[in-house]
Scaffold this active site. Structure first.
Site, PDB file in Angstrom:
ATOM      1  N   TYR A   1       0.789  -1.229   0.000  1.00  0.00           N
ATOM      2  CA  TYR A   1       0.000   0.000   0.000  1.00  0.00           C
ATOM      3  C   TYR A   1       0.824   1.283   0.000  1.00  0.00           C
ATOM      4  CZ  TYR A   1      -3.082  -3.438   2.366  1.00  0.00           C
ATOM      5  OH  TYR A   1      -3.788  -4.544   2.724  1.00  0.00           O
TER       6      TYR A   1
ATOM      7  N   CYS B   1      15.461 -10.050  -1.086  1.00  0.00           N
ATOM      8  CA  CYS B   1      16.024  -9.926  -2.428  1.00  0.00           C
ATOM      9  C   CYS B   1      14.959  -9.396  -3.381  1.00  0.00           C
ATOM     10  CB  CYS B   1      16.563 -11.286  -2.890  1.00  0.00           C
ATOM     11  SG  CYS B   1      17.585 -11.172  -4.371  1.00  0.00           S
TER      12      CYS B   1
END
Length: 433
Positions: free
Chosen positions: A335, A362
Site C-alpha cells: 500500500y 532480495c
C-alpha cells in the site's frame, strides 16, 4: 513528537514502550522484534466497551477483528475484557479455540469459507456465521442437515458506500469480492431464500466499508442504509432483524500527519443514527456489533530493527538497511503505507538526515519507507517503526526463508514473550525429501 500514549523518551534518550527501555528489549530478545503494550491494548478495549454502555445502553458487543493480529495471548486479553471475536479463517478460529475463547461470542466471516472451516465452526459451536454468498448459504444448510444443527447467521451486505480510502482496503462498494449487493436486489432475494431453509436462522445483517477511515460521514451513511434495509426486510419479508453489525475500519495514527477521531465518537455517532432511523421506520432497535481491530492494537505496538549498512548514492538517495523488511511488514510494498520512525537509542536527537529504509529481502521494492527523517544513523543503531501492532505479524511471511520475529508483550513495566522467534528448524519442519 510521540502521539501514542504508550511511548516516551527516558533520561538516557532511549525510546520506551509501556515504561520499558526498547534498547534493553532489543538486546535481550534480539531483532527484528515486535513489541506490544498490553495496558494500552486494554485501555482501547475499555474505551469501546464503555462507549457501548454509554451511548447504546449496552445493547451490543464489541468484536475484536482478529485479522489485525491474532495470538492466543491476545485472544485471552480480548475475552477477559468482555468482548467478542471476529475471525476470518480456520486458523484464526483454531487460535481462539486453543486460547479457550467462548465460542458463542465468535463471529465467523470470510468470502470463501471452505467446507472444512464450516464443519469446524459448527462443531466448535461458533455463535454466528456471517454468510457471504449463495453458494456458502446452501453449503451451510447441507452441513447443518448432516449434523442435525441449526446455524444462526448474518448476511454480509454491500451498502454501496465509498469510504475514501485505498482501493485495496475499500470493501463496501458494489464492485467488491465481499458480500451481496443492495442496489440490484441480490441481498433481498438471498435472505428471502434463506428464510425457506430449515437449518438456517437469519439473525442479522453485516457491512464493512473499508479500513483506515478518518471520517465519520461514511459510517453515518452506512448506518442509515443498513437501517433502511432492516425496514425493507420487515416490510417485504416480515423478518425482524435482531443484530446489526456495522464493521470497523477506524483509522489510527501512523504518522504525525494523521489525526484519528476519538474511538468512542464512532459509537456515539452510530447509536444516534440507529436510534433515530429505528424510530422513523417503526422497527425495533437491533443489537449493535462493531469490529475494531487495527484501532485496538495498531498504535499499541512497535517493531525494533538493527541498522546494518548505509549506502549513499550522491544526488539520488541514501539507503539505510535493517535486519527485517517486507517479510515482517509487507504494508509498504502493498500500500506504500507510511510510518513514523525513530532511532530508539537516540530517540530525542534532531532528525537532520533523510533515508530510504531498505529491507534485507532480495527485492528492489523491499522498503519500509522513503524520505524518512532520522538523526545521522550508524551500524548497530536500533530503529523503531511506530504503530506496527496491526497487520504486521499477521501478514508476515518466510520469504527468502527468513525467520518470523519474536513478539514481546509489556504490562506494568514487565515484558514477556508471547510468540517465540522462529528457528531454522521451524523453516524446514514441513519439508519432505
Amino acid at each position: 513528537m510521540l502521539k501514542s500514549n504508550c511511548l516516551s523518551i527516558n533520561e538516557q534518550n532511549h525510546l520506551t514502550i509501556g515504561g520499558v527501555d526498547t534498547t534493553t528489549l532489543a538486546a535481550e530478545y534480539g531483532t527484528p522484534l515486535y513489541v506490544l503494550d498490553e495496558d494500552a491494548i486494554r485501555q482501547n478495549c475499555r474505551l469501546y466497551t464503555h462507549s457501548m454502555e454509554q451511548f447504546y445502553s449496552g445493547n451490543g458487543m464489541i468484536l475484536y477483528a482478529s485479522k489485525a493480529l491474532c495470538t492466543t495471548a491476545l485472544c485471552k486479553i480480548i475475552a477477559s475484557e468482555g468482548m467478542g471475536l471476529d475471525v476470518v479463517s480456520g486458523g484464526e478460529l483454531y487460535t481462539a479455540y486453543k486460547a479457550g475463547f467462548p465460542m458463542e461470542h465468535v463471529y465467523f466471516h470470510g468470502n470463501n469459507k471452505t467446507r472444512e472451516e464450516l464443519v469446524m465452526a459448527l462443531s466448535l459451536g461458533v455463535g454466528r456465521i456471517v454468510v457471504d454468498n449463495r453458494h456458502e448459504l446452501l453449503q451451510l444448510e447441507n452441513l447443518c442437515a448432516e449434523q442435525g444443527k441449526k446455524a444462526s447467521v448474518l448476511f454480509r451486505i454491500k451498502p454501496g458506500i465509498d469510504a475514501h480510502t485505498h482501493d485495496f482496503i475499500m470493501t463496501g462498494q458494489i464492485d467488491s469480492k465481499f458480500g451481496v449487493a443492495l442496489e440490484n436486489g441480490e441481498a433481498l432475494e438471498l435472505i428471502r431464500e434463506a428464510q425457506t431453509l430449515p437449518h438456517i436462522s437469519v439473525i442479522g445483517i453485516h457491512c464493512h466499508i473499508g479500513s483506515q477511515i478518518f471520517d465519520l460521514a461514511p459510517f453515518k451513511k452506512a448506518a442509515e442504509v443498513m437501517m433502511g434495509f432492516i425496514y425493507e426486510l420487515k416490510n417485504k419479508l416480515n423478518l425482524s432483524i435482531e443484530e446489526l453489525n456495522l464493521g470497523g475500519g477506524f483509522g489510527i495514527c501512523y504518522t504525525e500527519a494523521d489525526d484519528p477521531i476519538a474511538y468512542d465518537k464512532y459509537m456515539e455517532t452510530v447509536s444516534y443514527i440507529v436510534k433515530s432511523e429505528a424510530k422513523k421506520y417503526g422497527v425495533s432497535l437491533p443489537r449493535i456489533l462493531m469490529e475494531p481491530g487495527r484501532s485496538i492494537v495498531g498504535s499499541s505496538g512497535i517493531t525494533l530493527y538493527t541498522v546494518g549498512t548505509e549506502k549513499r548514492i550522491p544526488n539520488v538517495r541514501n539507503y539505510l538497511s535493517v535486519d527485517g523488511g517486507m517479510a515482517d511488514n509487507p504494508r509498504y510494498i502493498l500500500y506504500e503505507a507510511n510510518y513514523d520512525f525513530l532511532l530508539a537509542n537516540r530517540a530525542g536527537d534532531s532528525k537532520t538526515e533523510t533515508y530510504t529504509i531498505a529491507g534485507r529481502c532480495c527485492e528492489s521494492g523491499d522498503l519500509l519507507g522513503k524520505n524518512v527523517a532520522l538523526p545521522p544513523a550508524k551500524s548497530e543503531d536500533i530503529l523503531a517503526v511506530l504503530s506496527t501492532g496491526a497487520y504486521n505479524y499477521s501478514m508476515s511471511s518466510n520469504y527468502n526463508r527468513l525467520l518470523r520475529p519474536a513478539m514481546v508483550m509489556v504490562s506494568g513495566g514487565i515484558p514477556r514473550v508471547i510468540i517465540k522467534r522462529e528457528t531454522y528448524e521451524d523453516i524446514v519442519r514441513n519439508d519432505i525429501e
